[in-house]
Design a protein around this motif. Structure first.
Motif, mmCIF file in Angstrom:
data_model
loop_
_atom_site.group_PDB
_atom_site.id
_atom_site.type_symbol
_atom_site.label_atom_id
_atom_site.label_comp_id
_atom_site.label_asym_id
_atom_site.label_seq_id
_atom_site.Cartn_x
_atom_site.Cartn_y
_atom_site.Cartn_z
ATOM 1 N N LEU A 69 0.795 -1.125 -0.080
ATOM 2 C CA LEU A 69 -0.142 0.022 -0.021
ATOM 3 C C LEU A 69 0.682 1.071 -0.007
ATOM 4 C CD1 LEU A 69 -2.575 -0.897 2.601
ATOM 5 C CD2 LEU A 69 -2.879 -1.469 0.470
ATOM 6 N N SER A 70 0.302 2.377 -0.275
ATOM 7 C CA SER A 70 1.011 3.755 -0.495
ATOM 8 C C SER A 70 1.007 4.095 1.184
ATOM 9 C CB SER A 70 0.190 4.597 -1.026
ATOM 10 O OG SER A 70 -1.175 5.026 -0.382
ATOM 11 N N GLY A 71 1.848 5.142 1.377
ATOM 12 C CA GLY A 71 2.066 5.691 2.902
ATOM 13 C C GLY A 71 0.653 6.053 3.141
ATOM 14 N N GLY A 72 -0.169 6.669 2.819
ATOM 15 C CA GLY A 72 -1.381 7.278 3.172
ATOM 16 C C GLY A 72 -2.287 5.924 3.457
ATOM 17 N N GLN A 73 -2.188 5.118 2.430
ATOM 18 C CA GLN A 73 -3.277 3.930 2.499
ATOM 19 C C GLN A 73 -2.973 2.947 3.778
ATOM 20 O OE1 GLN A 73 -2.496 2.217 -1.280
ATOM 21 N NE2 GLN A 73 -3.966 3.601 -2.203
ATOM 22 N N LYS A 74 -1.371 2.873 4.092
ATOM 23 C CA LYS A 74 -0.847 2.217 5.294
ATOM 24 C C LYS A 74 -1.336 2.856 6.806
ATOM 25 C CE LYS A 74 3.331 0.237 3.019
ATOM 26 N NZ LYS A 74 4.800 0.302 3.050
ATOM 27 N N GLN A 75 -1.497 4.287 6.617
ATOM 28 C CA GLN A 75 -1.961 5.134 7.785
ATOM 29 C C GLN A 75 -3.313 4.867 8.019
ATOM 30 O OE1 GLN A 75 -1.149 6.091 10.718
ATOM 31 N NE2 GLN A 75 0.272 7.434 9.963
#
Length: 262
Positions: free
Chosen positions: A151-157
């Motif tokens: 996942l992207s960083g934002g999706q991981k968050q």
């Protein structure tokens, strides 16, 4: 970003979480120097301060990951500072660390299921709550069977926050959720956290949030209450709107003004 609207008929609630004279040592280092902090129930309390002020240590001390060497941590007036971390988590407290703490080799689905303490399979999850979470974070539905590490960083968050909320929590501790995120992703996260504060679409009890944040416009948009730390102590506590309207106080406490970030 506009400040979060107050809840209807909102008043300053009694604290759900209180820290009284909390000291924390990490090895030979004395990090917290008598922290006094009140987190009103049903509100978002922003924990602000310069790097190294003790914000992350405060969250980790509440969770028992680092032990208070003096003072008390009270949840609904129950002392919890001596409890093991799993028992603190069982008191309906969830923690989203700065590094997010997701399992990169597991799928989004498996990460959420692992975080649900009362579920052994997907069928055991509250489907209404799961639908609500996936509505808040649509990317998680899209990548449901994908490894979380891709996942992207934002999706991981968003996955990290969804993991913390997959079951109802009374208190949510979040450490710098917008760090490194693009502006569009930050806006999505703000709206999701506002919904979490309201208790979701099913009229559940609002979740109390203690949130460490370096983005001061995010703090203004989300915060009901605010506490500012410096050198291991809380040096200011009050309403977020009052701090947002006082540039001189912002400069004194934080070294900058919110107006400069609009």
């Amino acid at each position: 970003m506009a400040p979060a609207p107050p809840l209807p008929g909102a008043v300053v609630a009694p604290p759900l979480l209180r820290l009284e004279g909390v000291h924390t040592h990490i090895g030979a280092y004395h990090i917290l120097h008598g922290v006094d902090l009140a987190v009103p129930e049903g509100e978002v309390t922003m924990l602000l301060g310069r790097n190294g002020a003790g914000k992350t240590t405060t969250l980790r001390t509440v969770m028992g990951l680092w032990r208070a060497s003096a003072g008390r941590v009270l949840l609904a007036e129950r002392p919890i500072q001596a409890l093991p971390t799993p028992e603190i988590a069982q008191a309906d407290i969830a923690y989203v660390p700065e590094n997010m703490g997701i399992f990169g080799d597991l799928t989004v689905r498996e990460n959420l299921l692992l975080a649900a303490r009362r579920a052994r399979s997907l069928d055991d999850l509250d489907t209404g709550r799961l639908d609500w979470l996936l509505g808040l974070f649509p990317a998680l539905r899209k990548f449901w069977l994908h490894p979380a590490g891709k996942l992207s960083g934002g999706q991981k968050q968003m996955l990290a926050i969804a993991r913390a909320m997959v079951e109802p929590r009374r208190l949510l501790l979040i450490d710098e959720p917008t760090k490194g995120l693009a502006p569009a992703m930050i806006r999505n996260l703000i709206e999701a956290l506002r919904e979490v504060r309201r208790g979701g679409a099913r009229e559940e009890q609002p979740t109390t949030v203690l949130l460490v944040e370096q983005n001061f416009m995010v703090a203004r948009a989300l915060g009901d209450s605010v506490a500012v730390m410096d050198d291991g102590r809380v040096v200011h506590a009050g309403r977020m709107t009052d701090l947002a309207e006082d540039e001189a106080l912002q400069h004194r406490l934080l070294g900058l003004s919110l107006a400069a970030h609009q």
